[in-house]
Write a protein that holds these residues in place. Structure first.
Motif, mmCIF file in Angstrom:
data_model
loop_
_atom_site.group_PDB
_atom_site.id
_atom_site.type_symbol
_atom_site.label_atom_id
_atom_site.label_comp_id
_atom_site.label_asym_id
_atom_site.label_seq_id
_atom_site.Cartn_x
_atom_site.Cartn_y
_atom_site.Cartn_z
ATOM 1 N N ILE B 7 -7.596 -5.840 -9.509
ATOM 2 C CA ILE B 7 -7.618 -7.124 -10.207
ATOM 3 C C ILE B 7 -7.623 -8.228 -9.161
ATOM 4 C CG2 ILE B 7 -6.285 -8.625 -11.746
ATOM 5 C CD1 ILE B 7 -5.274 -5.903 -13.022
ATOM 6 N N ASN B 33 -12.333 -9.308 -12.249
ATOM 7 C CA ASN B 33 -12.071 -10.646 -11.712
ATOM 8 C C ASN B 33 -12.407 -11.677 -12.785
ATOM 9 O OD1 ASN B 33 -11.167 -12.245 -9.460
ATOM 10 N ND2 ASN B 33 -13.259 -13.022 -9.289
ATOM 11 N N TYR B 61 -2.689 -0.133 -11.543
ATOM 12 C CA TYR B 61 -3.390 -1.418 -11.563
ATOM 13 C C TYR B 61 -2.852 -2.244 -10.399
ATOM 14 C CZ TYR B 61 -4.639 0.138 -16.221
ATOM 15 O OH TYR B 61 -5.124 0.878 -17.272
ATOM 16 N N ILE B 63 -2.803 -5.786 -8.649
ATOM 17 C CA ILE B 63 -3.097 -7.216 -8.786
ATOM 18 C C ILE B 63 -3.161 -7.855 -7.404
ATOM 19 C CG2 ILE B 63 -2.270 -9.416 -9.726
ATOM 20 C CD1 ILE B 63 -0.837 -7.895 -11.912
ATOM 21 N N VAL B 70 -0.045 -14.414 -10.027
ATOM 22 C CA VAL B 70 0.405 -13.040 -10.289
ATOM 23 C C VAL B 70 1.078 -12.905 -11.663
ATOM 24 C CG1 VAL B 70 2.011 -11.223 -9.572
ATOM 25 C CG2 VAL B 70 0.620 -12.393 -7.851
ATOM 26 N N VAL B 73 -1.419 -13.358 -14.706
ATOM 27 C CA VAL B 73 -2.349 -12.236 -14.835
ATOM 28 C C VAL B 73 -1.616 -11.007 -15.383
ATOM 29 C CG1 VAL B 73 -3.758 -10.578 -13.539
ATOM 30 C CG2 VAL B 73 -3.973 -13.026 -13.071
ATOM 31 N N SER B 74 -0.401 -10.803 -14.915
ATOM 32 C CA SER B 74 0.335 -9.614 -15.383
ATOM 33 C C SER B 74 0.665 -9.723 -16.871
ATOM 34 C CB SER B 74 1.591 -9.383 -14.538
ATOM 35 O OG SER B 74 2.658 -10.194 -14.966
ATOM 36 N N LEU B 77 -2.373 -8.693 -19.193
ATOM 37 C CA LEU B 77 -2.831 -7.304 -19.268
ATOM 38 C C LEU B 77 -2.631 -6.775 -20.692
ATOM 39 C CD1 LEU B 77 -1.422 -5.985 -15.871
ATOM 40 C CD2 LEU B 77 -3.806 -6.547 -16.427
ATOM 41 N N VAL B 84 1.867 -1.155 -12.784
ATOM 42 C CA VAL B 84 1.203 -2.373 -12.321
ATOM 43 C C VAL B 84 1.906 -2.870 -11.058
ATOM 44 C CG1 VAL B 84 0.685 -4.789 -12.880
ATOM 45 C CG2 VAL B 84 0.518 -3.019 -14.659
ATOM 46 N N HIS B 86 1.752 -5.700 -7.607
ATOM 47 C CA HIS B 86 1.057 -6.785 -6.909
ATOM 48 C C HIS B 86 1.121 -6.496 -5.415
ATOM 49 C CE1 HIS B 86 4.449 -8.990 -5.186
ATOM 50 N NE2 HIS B 86 5.083 -9.002 -6.361
#
Lengths: 254, 254
Positions: B7, B33, B61, B63, B70, B73-74, B77, B84, B86
């Protein structure tokens, strides 16, 4: 064959001794030091002496003593009109006694006593007062594999000053990083690949273009967080000042 | 086979993409993206998408977006109870939406867009909230050749802060040295072997033991001369402060 006499017994003298001894095109004629003690281990390989009056005729005399002693040692030399160089980054070439032909043979590198030195990684900066003395000094440096740079006194001063930034000061930043990681029981070794890559990166990119990070981005949140993590007042000041310095370089509002 | 969805499309995402793609034991399932533009060149190799609702089931996933993005975006999901992570040095693990299993997969290295990355020189610092999620992240890092360090949030903060010292601040010292040499029409390249050796030296010696120079020796004459050579006020301040810092570390009277 270039004959060399070494004066002094510190790191620089020792590394030059080993390099000259290994090279076929040079010969260490004598190795002088005020005290013989630190030369004893080489007495079967080379003529060692602590009596300056016994110095024989060599092509080049290389004074590798502490900065403060260069002038005095050069005065004590019992001969004139020969080629005498010192190896210091900061001593003026005119501090050498003018009875001899004067030069500077400055290896721009950090030397440890133990580690073997690869002179191909040691640029030698040569300064002379008489043009005619340059070729033999250049030849000597190239014989041991060094790259030669002909410089003047102002350039040598600038290089010596710049070397303090990239060597002593950089090393102090490593030290601060060491303290910061140890405070959180974190292994400083984790940073070593980054340290090497930071040095390698500027092989192909100018330091200006290589810059990244919170200071350059003016990322106030991260800067504030970092300052709050630093307990040592001096480290905090270093963080603040280098952040400002980066922002000045990259034209951010301070 | 570990399936990964990336991501973000910046440097870190791109380098991970290349490494995962090359490794046989991983598969990049999708690359998301916000904008497809920067992914277009890879559309024949991997499924690219700018529609977050189309994300399929992957093992991990990753990120790789800017720190500030961050959390958001999380949250976007469209699934839960998956792993997940980062990749940021400074974003709190709790900033990730708790509907998923959370982790940090922090590559402690400086990345250039162009240069190929050798992940054996990229330590990956892994932080997890649930022990059970560590092994697969460790495996993923090791598949691409990285050394794995399991750390907690405080340790990651310390590493990120220390990285600013050894990377951004060190690079700024290179920049200052560049300016100092250019002022005397001297070639900055002469300093590059010293820069590399300074970084290499601490492979075997602590920064404390590696320190040398006028600040450590409290060589006031040289320090004064250097300060007089610096025309830039900011550079002068940096010289003075790092000299003090070295002297504090090495117990010299200031």
């Amino acid at each position: 064959m270039i004959s060399v006499t070494l004066i002094g017994a510190g790191n620089v003298a020792t590394h030059f001794y080993k390099a000259f001894r290994k090279a076929e095109e040079t010969k260490v004629l004598q190795w002088y030091n005020r005290s013989l003690k630190s030369l004893q281990m080489h007495k079967n390989e080379v003529e060692i002496t602590s009596d300056i009056s016994t110095l024989k005729k060599a092509d080049i005399y290389i004074i590798c003593v502490s900065d403060d002693a260069v002038a005095e040692v050069s005065q004590q030399l019992p001969f004139k009109n020969r080629l005498v160089v010192h190896t210091s980054g900061s001593v003026n070439i005119h501090d050498l006694d003018k009875k001899n032909h004067r030069g500077v043979f400055y290896p721009l590198q950090t030397f440890s006593k133990e580690a073997e030195i690869d002179f191909s990684q040691v640029p030698i900066c040569i300064e002379v007062l008489e043009k005619s003395t340059f070729p033999i000094l250049k030849e000597l440096a190239e014989i041991i594999g060094s790259k030669v740079h002909r410089i003047n006194g102002d350039q040598r001063s600038a290089l010596h000053l710049a070397a303090v930034f990239v060597n002593n000061f950089t090393n102090q930043l490593y030290r601060i990083a060491h303290e910061v990681t140890e405070e959180q029981s974190t292994d400083f070794n984790i940073l070593k690949p980054l340290i090497l890559e930071t040095a390698r990166k500027i092989e192909t990119l100018s330091p200006y273009l290589a810059q990244t990070g919170p200071a350059k981005r003016n990322d106030k949140k991260t800067i504030k967080k970092h300052l709050s993590l630093l307990n040592n007042e001096m480290h905090k000041k270093v963080y603040e000042l280098l952040t400002k310095s980066i922002q000045e370089t990259h034209g951010k509002k301070l």
